[in-house]
Motif scaffolding. Structure first.
Motif, PDB file in Angstrom:
ATOM      1  N   VAL A  21       0.317   0.758   9.201  1.00  0.00           N
ATOM      2  CA  VAL A  21       1.020   1.937   8.689  1.00  0.00           C
ATOM      3  C   VAL A  21       2.237   1.518   7.867  1.00  0.00           C
ATOM      4  O   VAL A  21       2.475   2.051   6.769  1.00  0.00           O
ATOM      5  N   SER A  24       1.256  -0.185   4.435  1.00  0.00           N
ATOM      6  CA  SER A  24       0.293   0.541   3.592  1.00  0.00           C
ATOM      7  C   SER A  24       0.835   0.946   2.214  1.00  0.00           C
ATOM      8  O   SER A  24       0.057   1.008   1.259  1.00  0.00           O
ATOM      9  N   PRO A  25       2.148   1.236   2.051  1.00  0.00           N
ATOM     10  CA  PRO A  25       2.608   1.613   0.704  1.00  0.00           C
ATOM     11  C   PRO A  25       2.610   0.462  -0.305  1.00  0.00           C
ATOM     12  O   PRO A  25       2.734   0.702  -1.509  1.00  0.00           O
ATOM     13  N   ARG A  28       0.095   0.354  -3.312  1.00  0.00           N
ATOM     14  CA  ARG A  28      -0.791   1.502  -3.172  1.00  0.00           C
ATOM     15  C   ARG A  28      -0.669   2.482  -4.331  1.00  0.00           C
ATOM     16  O   ARG A  28       0.426   2.857  -4.744  1.00  0.00           O
ATOM     17  N   CYS A  33      -5.643   0.763  -1.876  1.00  0.00           N
ATOM     18  CA  CYS A  33      -4.660   0.369  -0.856  1.00  0.00           C
ATOM     19  C   CYS A  33      -5.092  -0.977  -0.263  1.00  0.00           C
ATOM     20  O   CYS A  33      -5.730  -1.030   0.802  1.00  0.00           O
ATOM     21  N   ALA A  36      -4.669  -2.036   3.544  1.00  0.00           N
ATOM     22  CA  ALA A  36      -5.542  -1.424   4.544  1.00  0.00           C
ATOM     23  C   ALA A  36      -6.764  -2.298   4.800  1.00  0.00           C
ATOM     24  O   ALA A  36      -7.235  -2.423   5.939  1.00  0.00           O
ATOM     25  N   ILE A  59      -4.889   4.454  12.010  1.00  0.00           N
ATOM     26  CA  ILE A  59      -3.953   4.189  10.910  1.00  0.00           C
ATOM     27  C   ILE A  59      -4.064   5.288   9.863  1.00  0.00           C
ATOM     28  O   ILE A  59      -3.069   5.813   9.353  1.00  0.00           O
ATOM     29  N   ARG A  63      -1.182   7.910   8.679  1.00  0.00           N
ATOM     30  CA  ARG A  63      -0.753   7.947   7.274  1.00  0.00           C
ATOM     31  C   ARG A  63      -0.876   9.355   6.705  1.00  0.00           C
ATOM     32  O   ARG A  63      -0.018   9.811   5.942  1.00  0.00           O
ATOM     33  N   MET A  67       2.763  10.489   6.134  1.00  0.00           N
ATOM     34  CA  MET A  67       3.016  10.086   4.753  1.00  0.00           C
ATOM     35  C   MET A  67       2.395  11.030   3.729  1.00  0.00           C
ATOM     36  O   MET A  67       2.577  10.838   2.530  1.00  0.00           O
ATOM     37  N   VAL A  69      -0.685  11.314   2.882  1.00  0.00           N
ATOM     38  CA  VAL A  69      -1.781  10.687   2.139  1.00  0.00           C
ATOM     39  C   VAL A  69      -3.034  11.544   2.274  1.00  0.00           C
ATOM     40  O   VAL A  69      -3.292  12.093   3.353  1.00  0.00           O
ATOM     41  N   ALA A  73      -7.321   8.148   3.138  1.00  0.00           N
ATOM     42  CA  ALA A  73      -6.743   7.261   4.152  1.00  0.00           C
ATOM     43  C   ALA A  73      -7.743   6.992   5.277  1.00  0.00           C
ATOM     44  O   ALA A  73      -7.633   5.978   5.970  1.00  0.00           O
TER      45      ALA A  73
END
Length: 360
Positions: A21, A24-25, A28, A33, A36, A59, A63, A67, A69, A73
């Motif tokens: 987590v 992950s950015p 991305r 991603c 991941a 995860i 996310r 987040m 997403v 994801a």
């Protein structure tokens, strides 16, 4: 499995979920991603297909919840996580199969299933069944390659098997697989490095400075990454990598007039970038090789343009002159910018140093 090992396995999975987590950015964008897939392959090798699937799903849920997403994801990770672990298990511990399982599960199955999820549930428009295939494959190659490098180093020093024993997971004779087969290992290293550079070329090719109406664009140094393969490993490997990259480019942005035109504009044109390997051992070989590779690509595009796209030549303009100028419009600016980049001493020394390390 003892209760103690089950507890250790759950703790390890919780750690991987937290790490997955948090990182992950990194790199991305929607549909891509890489971190991941790094987590997926590592979990598959250490925990097996079912735990890896659970880890990826959790995860993804976190996310989405924290987040914002989209459902990618989940659809973009769970299939790769399972098939990575399955391929690894069926191959009796071959690490490259863990990466291939991730590419197959995410790059093919996950990308196709993402289409109805994103269009029907999430409301995205202008999507197709294969819309996410290129970006998913690129992400899995990058993340999977990093995971492979880390895991094979752990196998070399004997830690991979120890960690698996600690977790109560299946173990294999890595000493025979990876320590006594140096020739196979070297070929695998070439494959992994080439795949990473192809993936980087794909990602940077999507970052366009300018695009032309009938094909061609100025990108963020995408041609350099293919030329580097030839510079590192020679023209033969470079050309093969360029052909593979050209096929992927056709999947991403197909521009079809006739079959021969497709051959000229994709596998042959991008394959020519690998000719950079001709100057791999000469002084200033990277610069000379890059210019040769780009010139080779330009020739194929120019021939294709002159033979198949005459009808688009503005009235009153010479066919040959238009073809030459049109293709130079996007090829030349990127060539000049990249040569300037390569000529920066720090960049040049870094690439040369990397080339020497890859030989070890």
């Amino acid at each position: 499995m003892t209760e103690n090992k089950k507890l250790v396995k759950l703790i390890f999975m919780a750690m991987m979920i937290a790490i997955g987590v948090v990182i992950s950015p990194i790199l991305r964008v929607e549909g891509l991603c890489p971190t991941a897939h790094l987590i997926n392959v590592v979990c598959s090798v250490f925990l097996g297909p079912w735990y890896s699937l659970l880890c990826a799903a959790l995860i993804g849920i976190l996310r989405m919840f924290f987040m914002g997403v989209p459902p990618l994801a989940i659809t973009g990770v769970i299939f790769g996580a399972f098939f990575s672990g399955l391929f690894y298990k069926l191959s009796k511990g071959n690490l490259i199969f863990a990466v291939l399982g991730e590419i197959f599960g995410t790059g093919i199955i996950g990308s196709i299933i993402s289409y109805p999820v994103m269009s029907l549930i999430w409301g995205r428009t202008n999507l197709t069944w294969f819309f996410y295939v290129p970006s998913f494959i690129a992400a899995t190659i990058i993340g999977g390659s990093i995971a492979f490098i880390v895991l094979i180093q752990l196998a070399k020093i004997g830690q991979l098997k120890k960690i698996q024993n600690l977790l109560g997971s299946n173990t294999y004779n890595y000493e025979i697989k990876y320590l006594k087969t140096e020739k196979i290992h070297n070929k695998t290293k070439v494959l992994v490095v080439s795949a990473m550079l192809i993936a980087l070329a794909m990602v940077t090719s999507m970052l366009k400075v300018a695009s032309l109406p009938f094909g061609g664009s100025v990108t963020l140094f995408s041609m350099l990454f293919i030329c580097l393969i030839g510079y590192f490993y020679g023209a033969r490997v470079g050309v093969l990598a360029g052909v593979a990259y050209g096929i992927l480019q056709f999947v991403i942005e197909p521009y079809v007039f006739v079959p021969v035109q497709v051959l000229l504009d994709y596998p042959l044109a991008f394959g020519a970038l690998g000719l950079s390997g001709i100057f791999a051992k000469s002084k200033h070989g990277l610069i000379k090789g890059y210019i040769l590779g780009v010139f080779g690509r330009y020739i194929f595009h120019a021939v294709s343009g002159y033979v198949f796209f005459k009808e688009y030549v503005p009235e009153g303009m010479n066919d040959i002159l238009y073809t030459i100028s049109y293709n130079l419009t996007y090829i030349l600016p990127e060539l000049i910018l990249t040569v300037i980049l390569i000529c920066i001493p720090t960049i040049n020394k870094t690439i040369s140093s990397l080339k020497n390390r890859l030989k070890d």
